[in-house]
Design an enzyme around this catalytic site. Structure first.
Site, mmCIF file in Angstrom:
data_model
loop_
_atom_site.group_PDB
_atom_site.id
_atom_site.type_symbol
_atom_site.label_atom_id
_atom_site.label_comp_id
_atom_site.label_asym_id
_atom_site.label_seq_id
_atom_site.Cartn_x
_atom_site.Cartn_y
_atom_site.Cartn_z
ATOM 1 N N PHE A 7 -19.363 1.380 -2.530
ATOM 2 C CA PHE A 7 -20.562 1.412 -3.364
ATOM 3 C C PHE A 7 -21.833 1.179 -2.557
ATOM 4 C CE2 PHE A 7 -23.652 -0.118 -6.466
ATOM 5 C CZ PHE A 7 -23.481 0.807 -7.494
ATOM 6 N N ARG A 12 -16.303 -1.481 -1.561
ATOM 7 C CA ARG A 12 -15.435 -0.371 -1.974
ATOM 8 C C ARG A 12 -16.203 0.960 -1.984
ATOM 9 N NH1 ARG A 12 -13.663 -4.887 -4.425
ATOM 10 N NH2 ARG A 12 -11.434 -5.304 -4.166
ATOM 11 N N SER A 71 -13.132 -4.786 2.109
ATOM 12 C CA SER A 71 -14.158 -4.159 1.261
ATOM 13 C C SER A 71 -15.572 -4.567 1.686
ATOM 14 C CB SER A 71 -13.937 -4.510 -0.216
ATOM 15 O OG SER A 71 -12.710 -4.007 -0.680
ATOM 16 N N PRO A 72 -15.881 -4.491 2.983
ATOM 17 C CA PRO A 72 -17.201 -4.923 3.448
ATOM 18 C C PRO A 72 -18.321 -3.982 3.011
ATOM 19 C CG PRO A 72 -16.007 -3.880 5.234
ATOM 20 C CD PRO A 72 -15.037 -4.015 4.096
ATOM 21 N N LEU A 73 -17.952 -2.812 2.487
ATOM 22 C CA LEU A 73 -18.937 -1.865 1.966
ATOM 23 C C LEU A 73 -18.870 -1.789 0.438
ATOM 24 C CD1 LEU A 73 -18.563 0.983 4.616
ATOM 25 C CD2 LEU A 73 -20.272 -0.856 4.525
ATOM 26 N N TYR A 110 0.838 -1.198 0.000
ATOM 27 C CA TYR A 110 0.000 0.000 0.000
ATOM 28 C C TYR A 110 0.874 1.249 0.000
ATOM 29 C CZ TYR A 110 -3.687 -3.256 1.539
ATOM 30 O OH TYR A 110 -4.566 -4.304 1.653
ATOM 31 N N HIS A 116 -0.311 -12.012 1.395
ATOM 32 C CA HIS A 116 -1.317 -11.166 0.749
ATOM 33 C C HIS A 116 -2.007 -11.882 -0.407
ATOM 34 C CE1 HIS A 116 -2.189 -6.631 -0.133
ATOM 35 N NE2 HIS A 116 -3.287 -7.362 -0.154
#
Length: 333
Positions: A214, A212, A208-210, A61, A129
């Site tokens: 969206f 990303r 990404s539980p949302l 990152y 990863h």
């Protein structure tokens, strides 16, 4: 000091106790457009203040920048943090992705580099990863286990590993957590990975539980995103897929608002309700959004609301793969 009253969950049978929601830090340094380190540090400090102690980063990152950012927090608040980082996605200094490397020599090299950037003497949870298909998982996890013996790492994890890989890895050394994408619009994990983790006593850490961002309902067009925002190349954010998926976001928003929640809170509450072994790590660069997300830990869903959400998901199937085609082959390996 960290709020001790935030709900806690355990990572694996013998892993650390962490906040029921963690904080994904990737977007503070990479992929989602410009970010401000001072603002991100304020968010990190606030996370600890309200009781979120599980912070997730990776060496890729910002090509190390995200670990250095966390290092500034850890310099003064190390004892309050369960820090997770990852290795294996090798990038050039300009950010170009070079390879996936799970060789024992690279495991050792990557760990030492992460320790230096984070400014700590040990990593609480160290993930591979992405699985390196050219190196037997036994060799990679064997090298990771050596890091545990050396005191450089406390617990081991895998990211985007498939059922067979998880079992083989766990035979070498206990795996505390498997990180993978999991949300209302990405449920592949329920077929094999989640049952495997539960059989072996491994926690699941959804990234990404949302969706990303969206599923919050805030993204209506890819044109809203910065020119360098990685989501612009994700199929679910493009063309007819986007138009189709907006129906899901709108339906979720309507359901959430009717129950007195934001769509983000309902999406996170749904994940938390899937089991005590699930610890989502939503990312944000906003204190207001952090507080909004944190409130999801206090939401209880009854059977009727679970059924309503399942009906919604049946009515609004997701269009598009979760990554561009070139990256799909590295998932669930």
């Amino acid at each position: 000091m960290t709020n001790p009253n935030f709900p806690r969950r355990r990572l694996g049978a013998d892993g650390p106790d962490v906040s029921a929601l963690g904080l994904g830090c990737m977007g503070m340094s990479d992929f989602y457009g410009p970010a401000d380190d001072a603002q991100s540090l304020a968010v990190l400090h606030h996370a600890l203040d309200i009781g979120i102690n599980f912070l997730d980063t990776a060496d890729m990152y910002g090509v190390g920048a995200n670990e250095r950012l966390l290092g500034q927090l850890l310099a003064t608040r190390r004892n309050e943090v369960v820090v997770a980082t990852k290795f294996g996605n090798v990038r050039a200094p300009d950010g170009t992705v070079l390879r996936i490397d799970g060789s024992p020599a690279y495991v050792r090299q990557a760990c030492d580099a992460s320790l230096q950037r984070l400014g700590v003497d040990h990593i609480d949870l160290y993930y591979q990863h992405r699985v390196d298909k050219t190196v037997p998982i036994e060799e990679t996890v064997g090298a990771m286990a050596d890091l545990v013996k050396a005191g450089k790492v406390r617990h081991l994890g895998l990211s985007e590993a498939g059922m067979t890989t998880i079992r083989r890895a766990h035979d070498v050394h206990p795996i505390a957590a498997v990180q993978t994408e999991y949300s209302l619009w990405t449920r592949d994990v329920e077929e094999e990975v989640l049952p495997t983790c539960r059989q072996l006593g491994i926690a699941l850490v959804p990234y990404s539980p949302l969706g990303r961002g969206f599923l919050t309902g805030a993204i209506r067009s890819a044109e809203q995103l910065s020119p360098d925002d990685r989501r612009r190349i994700h199929p679910r954010f493009q063309g007819e897929n986007l138009d189709h998926n907006l129906a899901l976001a709108d339906a979720l928003s309507a359901l959430a608002r009717g129950w007195g929640y934001t769509p983000a809170q309902l999406a996170l509450a749904w994940l938390l309700d899937r089991g005590q072994d699930i610890v989502p790590i939503p990312g944000t660069r906003s204190i207001a959004r952090l507080d909004e997300n944190a409130a999801a830990a206090g939401i209880q869903l009854d059977a009727a609301r679970r059924d309503s959400l399942e009906t919604l998901l049946v009515m609004h199937a997701v269009a598009g793969t979760r990554y561009p085609a070139a990256q799909m082959g590295a998932l669930n390996v």
